[in-house]
Design an enzyme around this catalytic site. Sequence first.
Site, PDB file in Angstrom:
ATOM      1  N   LYS A   1      -6.484 -11.413  -6.924  1.00  0.00           N
ATOM      2  CA  LYS A   1      -7.682 -11.462  -6.089  1.00  0.00           C
ATOM      3  C   LYS A   1      -8.697 -10.402  -6.545  1.00  0.00           C
ATOM      4  O   LYS A   1      -8.306  -9.282  -6.854  1.00  0.00           O
ATOM      5  CB  LYS A   1      -7.242 -11.161  -4.650  1.00  0.00           C
ATOM      6  CG  LYS A   1      -8.189 -11.623  -3.588  1.00  0.00           C
ATOM      7  CD  LYS A   1      -7.637 -11.319  -2.214  1.00  0.00           C
ATOM      8  CE  LYS A   1      -8.110  -9.958  -1.751  1.00  0.00           C
ATOM      9  NZ  LYS A   1      -8.005  -9.738  -0.307  1.00  0.00           N
TER      10      LYS A   1
ATOM     11  N   LYS B   1       0.823  -1.211   0.000  1.00  0.00           N
ATOM     12  CA  LYS B   1       0.000   0.000   0.000  1.00  0.00           C
ATOM     13  C   LYS B   1       0.854   1.257   0.000  1.00  0.00           C
ATOM     14  O   LYS B   1       0.495   2.255  -0.611  1.00  0.00           O
ATOM     15  CB  LYS B   1      -0.929   0.019   1.216  1.00  0.00           C
ATOM     16  CG  LYS B   1      -2.125  -0.905   1.080  1.00  0.00           C
ATOM     17  CD  LYS B   1      -3.197  -0.531   2.084  1.00  0.00           C
ATOM     18  CE  LYS B   1      -4.423  -1.427   1.957  1.00  0.00           C
ATOM     19  NZ  LYS B   1      -5.441  -1.123   2.967  1.00  0.00           N
TER      20      LYS B   1
ATOM     21  N   LYS C   1     -12.183  -4.583  -4.299  1.00  0.00           N
ATOM     22  CA  LYS C   1     -13.023  -3.409  -4.482  1.00  0.00           C
ATOM     23  C   LYS C   1     -12.222  -2.197  -4.934  1.00  0.00           C
ATOM     24  O   LYS C   1     -12.788  -1.175  -5.253  1.00  0.00           O
ATOM     25  CB  LYS C   1     -13.785  -3.118  -3.188  1.00  0.00           C
ATOM     26  CG  LYS C   1     -12.891  -2.937  -1.988  1.00  0.00           C
ATOM     27  CD  LYS C   1     -13.669  -3.000  -0.683  1.00  0.00           C
ATOM     28  CE  LYS C   1     -12.691  -2.914   0.470  1.00  0.00           C
ATOM     29  NZ  LYS C   1     -13.152  -3.440   1.708  1.00  0.00           N
TER      30      LYS C   1
HETATM   31  P1  AMP Z   1     -10.687  -6.283   2.002  1.00  0.00           P
HETATM   32  O1  AMP Z   1     -11.809  -6.028   1.077  1.00  0.00           O
HETATM   33  O2  AMP Z   1      -9.428  -6.625   1.284  1.00  0.00           O
HETATM   34  O3  AMP Z   1     -10.541  -5.240   3.068  1.00  0.00           O
HETATM   35  O4  AMP Z   1     -11.054  -7.626   2.776  1.00  0.00           O
HETATM   36  C1  AMP Z   1     -12.105  -7.752   3.705  1.00  0.00           C
HETATM   37  C2  AMP Z   1     -12.357  -9.223   3.954  1.00  0.00           C
HETATM   38  O5  AMP Z   1     -12.893  -9.851   2.782  1.00  0.00           O
HETATM   39  C3  AMP Z   1     -11.088 -10.014   4.305  1.00  0.00           C
HETATM   40  O6  AMP Z   1     -11.396 -11.033   5.242  1.00  0.00           O
HETATM   41  C4  AMP Z   1     -10.683 -10.581   2.969  1.00  0.00           C
HETATM   42  O7  AMP Z   1      -9.888 -11.704   3.070  1.00  0.00           O
HETATM   43  C5  AMP Z   1     -12.032 -10.888   2.322  1.00  0.00           C
HETATM   44  N1  AMP Z   1     -11.889 -10.778   0.865  1.00  0.00           N
HETATM   45  C6  AMP Z   1     -11.670  -9.653   0.146  1.00  0.00           C
HETATM   46  N2  AMP Z   1     -11.572  -9.919  -1.172  1.00  0.00           N
HETATM   47  C7  AMP Z   1     -11.710 -11.262  -1.298  1.00  0.00           C
HETATM   48  C8  AMP Z   1     -11.684 -12.149  -2.404  1.00  0.00           C
HETATM   49  N3  AMP Z   1     -11.493 -11.733  -3.655  1.00  0.00           N
HETATM   50  N4  AMP Z   1     -11.866 -13.473  -2.174  1.00  0.00           N
HETATM   51  C9  AMP Z   1     -12.062 -13.898  -0.921  1.00  0.00           C
HETATM   52  N5  AMP Z   1     -12.099 -13.130   0.163  1.00  0.00           N
HETATM   53  C10 AMP Z   1     -11.912 -11.810  -0.011  1.00  0.00           C
END
Ligand code: AMP
Length: 333
Positions: free
Chosen positions: A198, A116, A201
Amino acid sequence: MNKEREKISFSGIQPSGDLTIGNYLGAIKNWVGLQKDFYAYYCVVDLHAITIRQDPKELRERTLKNLAIYIASGLDPDKNTLFIQSHVPAHSEASWLLNCYCYIGELSRMTQYKDKSQKAGESVSAGLFTYPVLMAADILLYDTNVVPVGNDQKQHVELARDLAIRFNNLYGQTFVVPEPYIADSGARIMDLQNPDKKMSKSIDNPNAYILILDSPDVIKRRINRAVTDDIGVVRFLDKQPGISNLINILGAITNKSYKDIEKDYDGIGYAQFKEDVAQALIEELKPVQSRVKEILADKSYMEKTYKDSAERANYVANKTLRKMQKKIGLIIR
Ligand code: AMP
Ligand code: TRP
């Protein structure tokens, strides 16, 4: 009450972008499953989101929207505590205290910080650097036993463990030492355009992701445009990352194994397969979407829910905070 529910789970998602089906299938759906075995604290971590600059109006809207999504997805606000992080000042206070027990070297090794901060260029805030300490405070204030997160957050949970152990060694038993809980199946939903990455968002290309609140038309279009290959068979193979991702999505919704899905689609082409994946997603998200609408429209329900939750969270968090303050040698007010 299920005896297991004496154990505590804690997790949070940043309101820094609209939630995707990755968040839903990889995180929220697991949380819903865990609530029968654990008492859960799930929060919208707005204080984490501001480590990167946010538009104030959007931040406010997204914080409430995400809380509504938690509830609409099946997390029960009466049986768990679903709250907004900044409503519990103990997180900020405990975070300062823990900052004084965390080493710069430990924070410099965090891979998410390295990623980041590279993107943020010159304007890397101190908050971005110390963010894992705030996350440790979140977790440790509630005597958390398990922290359901994706793989990318494992290193942060390990830091929370290290800080808990360090503090306990210095001052005697204070914190429960938490465990990360990484769900295996359906856990990693990939980018629809670049299935080696992955789904996130924060990606610029909208064709790459599907949001929890996307309309059926958008879902169909995105799945239709999802990258596949010219092999032409529905198989879960490394050389077919796009198709494997769609199998993963379908499996996470239907609870079917990839082997069963491969069997179901033996001899059937990608067009039909994609149509079925899109339909499954639409059906899965439909009730969530209509509940979100209802909940957001009912302002007094929303307010009552987050205020009641904050009250419960404040009570538990303040108790732990006082314990920390006392042990460190601060005068209790
Ligand atoms: P983030 O959106 O990266 O802040 O992630 C928030 C939660 O959602 C965390 O527990 C991540 O591991 C899960 N998460 C985010 N994106 C994915 C994805 N593409 N596949 C699976 N889990 C996700
Ligand atoms: N840092 C986590 C993420 O970006 C969100 C988070 C903040 C969290 N505090 C937490 C997750 C406590 C689990 C427990 O995904």
